[in-house]
Design an enzyme around this catalytic site. Structure first.
Site, PDB file in Angstrom:
ATOM      1  N   SER A 100       0.814  -1.218   0.000  1.00  0.00           N
ATOM      2  CA  SER A 100       0.000   0.000   0.000  1.00  0.00           C
ATOM      3  C   SER A 100       0.846   1.265   0.000  1.00  0.00           C
ATOM      4  CB  SER A 100      -0.933   0.001   1.213  1.00  0.00           C
ATOM      5  OG  SER A 100      -1.852  -1.067   1.143  1.00  0.00           O
ATOM      6  N   HIS A 145      -0.321   3.687   4.502  1.00  0.00           N
ATOM      7  CA  HIS A 145      -1.108   4.371   3.475  1.00  0.00           C
ATOM      8  C   HIS A 145      -0.791   5.869   3.478  1.00  0.00           C
ATOM      9  CE1 HIS A 145      -3.242   0.651   4.328  1.00  0.00           C
ATOM     10  NE2 HIS A 145      -3.961   0.796   3.233  1.00  0.00           N
TER      11      HIS A 145
END
Length: 309
Positions: A194, A257
């Protein structure tokens, strides 16, 4: 009475009166632009490859750069970086799902938590884990989401900016994600790509925002809206898994993220907004590089001396 000048044949007169320079220009394939059977560009027939590159230029570049990109567009080298990274991630997932004992494919268990690739705070002295965690995924939905996003976004980006730039942004996001997680969520494990995916998204998002006026307005609105919806949904799901589920085992950090996205909005923005420009002469490039290096140094020192893990 004989005529001094004979009457000229009409056909010969028409040929002589024609402008010798009035010839249809040739296209890049050596055909005249007036050839029949065309569409899109006057009467010239546009092939699938050229249509593909036109679409990429509309989605990835400001309008004034479309023609310059199409003149130089080619698939040499092909988008090899993002394809090889995706193949590697898929291969590692299949290894742990098939050859390691798992109860189910949807959510992998002990196999990935005990992997030497997974980042865990109590093993952070094994420095490769800060990067290798990108190859390990927690389940089918996890790897499919990352692969789909990085292929859909990474391949067009690599066709425009080539593998070095995309590789630098992707790896910067991976490293920033693990280091940010070690600082702000030090007791959680970390798996998945991610950080790299969000670096690509962050760079593409900044490019869409900064160059919004130079791009086709409807495409600009759609791109920004799509990114906001995708990121909001994914981050929301990651927060749910981190704080609201009661699954037994290690908690997966969501901070990667954010760290990857910030890396993409700085380094990624510089690389992806500087098409066909010399970055070394761009002060924004050095500002972003210095900022990123300062963050790396702080994160390393934090993990050595201040981490509560």
């Amino acid at each position: 009475m004989d005529r001094d000048i004979e009457e000229q044949d009409p056909l010969d007169r028409d040929i002589e009166e024609q402008d010798p320079l009035a010839v249809d220009p040739l296209d890049r394939d050596g055909r005249q632009m007036g050839d029949a059977g065309g569409d899109d560009d006057g009467n010239r027939k546009v092939g699938c490859c050229e249509r593909f590159h036109r679409s990429i230029s509309k989605w990835m570049l400001p309008e004034e750069l479309h023609e310059r990109y199409r003149e130089r567009a080619n698939c040499c080298p092909p988008p090899i970086f993002i394809i090889l990274i995706s193949i590697g991630e898929l291969a590692v997932f299949i290894y742990y799902a098939v050859w390691k004992p798992q109860k189910q494919w949807v959510t992998l268990g002990e196999g990935i938590w005990n992997s030497p690739l997974t980042y865990k705070s109590d093993r952070r002295e094994e420095a490769w884990r800060f990067v290798s965690y990108m190859f390990v995924h927690a389940g089918v939905e996890h790897i499919l989401g990352n692969l789909v996003m990085q292929l859909l976004l990474g391949i067009p980006l690599e066709l425009v900016h080539k593998g070095f730039e995309v590789g630098m942004v992707y790896m910067a996001g991976v490293l920033a994600g693990s280091l940010a997680s070690s600082i702000f969520d030090p007791h959680s494990a970390l798996v998945g790509a991610s950080g790299g995916v969000y670096a690509l998204i962050g760079g593409y998002f900044m490019n869409a925002v900064v160059n919004f006026r130079e791009m086709i307005p409807l495409l600009g609105v759609f791109r920004i809206g799509a990114i906001v919806i995708i990121v909001g949904t994914d981050v929301g799901f990651a927060l749910y898994r981190r704080f609201l589920t009661h699954d037994v085992g290690l908690k997966v950090s969501f901070v990667a993220h954010i760290g990857g996205g910030v890396a993409g909005m700085t380094i990624g923005y510089v690389f992806f907004s500087a098409y066909n420009q010399k970055l070394l002469k761009d002060p924004r490039f050095w500002l972003c590089i210095v900022g990123y290096v300062v963050f790396l140094l702080f994160a390393v020192l934090f993990n050595f001396f201040l981490s509560p893990a």
